[in-house]
Design an enzyme around this catalytic site. Structure first.
Site, short mmCIF file in Angstrom:
data_model
loop_
_atom_site.label_atom_id
_atom_site.label_comp_id
_atom_site.label_asym_id
_atom_site.label_seq_id
_atom_site.Cartn_x
_atom_site.Cartn_y
_atom_site.Cartn_z
N HIS A 130 -1.00 -0.19 -9.78
CA HIS A 130 -1.65 -1.17 -8.87
C HIS A 130 -2.09 -2.42 -9.65
CE1 HIS A 130 -3.73 -1.42 -4.72
NE2 HIS A 130 -3.59 -2.65 -5.21
N ARG B 98 0.85 -1.19 0.00
CA ARG B 98 0.00 0.00 0.00
C ARG B 98 0.89 1.25 0.00
NH1 ARG B 98 -3.42 -2.78 -1.49
NH2 ARG B 98 -5.40 -3.33 -0.53
#
Ligand code: NDP
Ligand code: OXD
Length: 314
Positions: free
Chosen positions: A277, A229
């Protein structure tokens, strides 16, 4: 309550929502599966399938037996103020997700190990500049987080011959991996790592963990691969570590703000590789089967195999 099991699908992106609705209906034709707003009697909804849902989407559903995530990381769901307190939150655990992460991390480890960024720059400058290189067994790779994804990555990096270290909260035994556990060992672990891979969940304990202190504990010229993250990373500390040469390069797949804004300095930094991502993407077909299998276990009173520990936050 009577009738079929009702499943509310709360996925922010409309295209994605339609794809998941179709896959879930195929995996469980006996359930009533629909976008959340379609249920006029929300108290009769048993499960919510959630990913990047609009704020407040969960609020109407007061009798849920589980909230199921489309992603492995459940940090955003656990932060949702409308998440009912006792309800299990089920993580995505799927072989295809594990395989995708393995491929991405192996690619980045080999890319840094064999100096592909260096030769790309040499090619741009039309410079013929061969350099000696260490063998995999002379290169130390450290994996932060030895869960479903991290343990698999550590095993496969070790299978290529690298000298692998791993770091987790509780002690682990993984063949071919020197394992460290607990915050007390973090900087000792980092001191033995040339390529650092972050596969931690985002929790209060792991937020901002990729910071100047950690970078300074790495050997000079180390590389970072953050596939977890964006909130793990102190961005200004990374830029400073790259500027000073303490770090030689970073590959980043997750960011504090996604999409990464066009003006963000990471886009044009010569030592930073940005990907959107995609380190590993949940497959709709196998992912839907996993979600339905978890719902069936819960309905049968067997409990989820992959519920997050809400006290630990992952
Ligand atoms: P798991 O929950 O299976 O594993 C988490 C690991 O992190 C465990 O080994 C755990 O330790 C360790 N850990 C947790 N907190 C700490 C801490 N404070 N200190 C040290 N170690 C800690 O997660 P997954 O492997 O399934 O996924 C990891 C993360 O990867 C997800 O949370 C998500 O954010 C990210 N992800 C990113 C994707 C992408 O495309 N970029 C795709 C999928 C996931 P212990 O074993 O002791 O519990
Ligand atoms: C994630 C995922 O958690 O995509 O990032 O699974």
């Amino acid at each position: 309550m009577s009738g079929p099991v009702r499943v509310a699908v709360l996925i922010g992106d409309e295209g994605r929502r339609e794809t998941w609705l179709a896959a879930l209906r195929e995996a469980a034709p006996e359930f009533d599966i629909a976008p959340g707003e379609r249920f006029t009697e929300p108290d009769e909804v048993t499960f919510a399938v959630v990913w990047r849902a609009a704020a407040g989407s969960l609020r109407r559903f007061r009798n849920l037996r589980a909230v199921l995530s489309l992603g492995a990381g459940v940090d955003a769901i656990l932060r949702d103020p409308d998440l009912p307190p006792e309800v299990p939150v089920v993580r995505m655990v799927d072989e295809a997700l594990t395989e995708g992460m393995r491929e991405y991390v192996l690619a980045q480890v080999l890319r840094y190990h064999r100096a592909f960024p260096f030769y790309a720059a040499a090619q741009t400058a039309r410079r013929w500049d061969p350099r000696p290189y260490p063998l995999a067994r002379e290169r130390r790779v450290g994996v932060m987080g030895l869960g479903v994804l991290g343990a698999d990555v550590a095993r496969h990096v070790a299978a290529l011959g690298f000298d692998v270290k791993g770091w987790s909260r509780s002690p682990k035994r993984i063949a071919g991996v020197e394992a460290f556990a607990g915050r007390d060992t973090l900087y000792e672990f980092a001191g033995k790592v040339d390529i650092l891979v972050c596969l931690l969940p985002l929790t209060p304990d792991t937020e901002n963990i990729l910071d100047a202190r950690l970078f300074n504990a790495l050997p000079r010229g180390a590389f970072l691969v953050n596939v977890a993250r964006g909130e793990h990373l102190v961005e200004s500390d990374l830029l400073a570590a790259l500027a000073s040469g303490q770090l030689a390069g970073a590959t980043l797949d997750a960011f504090r703000e996604e999409p990464l804004p066009p003006e963000h300095p990471f886009w044009s930094h010569p030592a930073i590789t940005v990907t959107p991502h995609i380190a590993s993407l949940t497959r709709v077909d196998s992912g839907a089967r996993h979600l339905v299998a978890e719902m069936q276990r819960i309905l049968a009173g067997k409990g989820s195999l992959h519920a997050a520990d809400r006290n630990l936050g992952y």
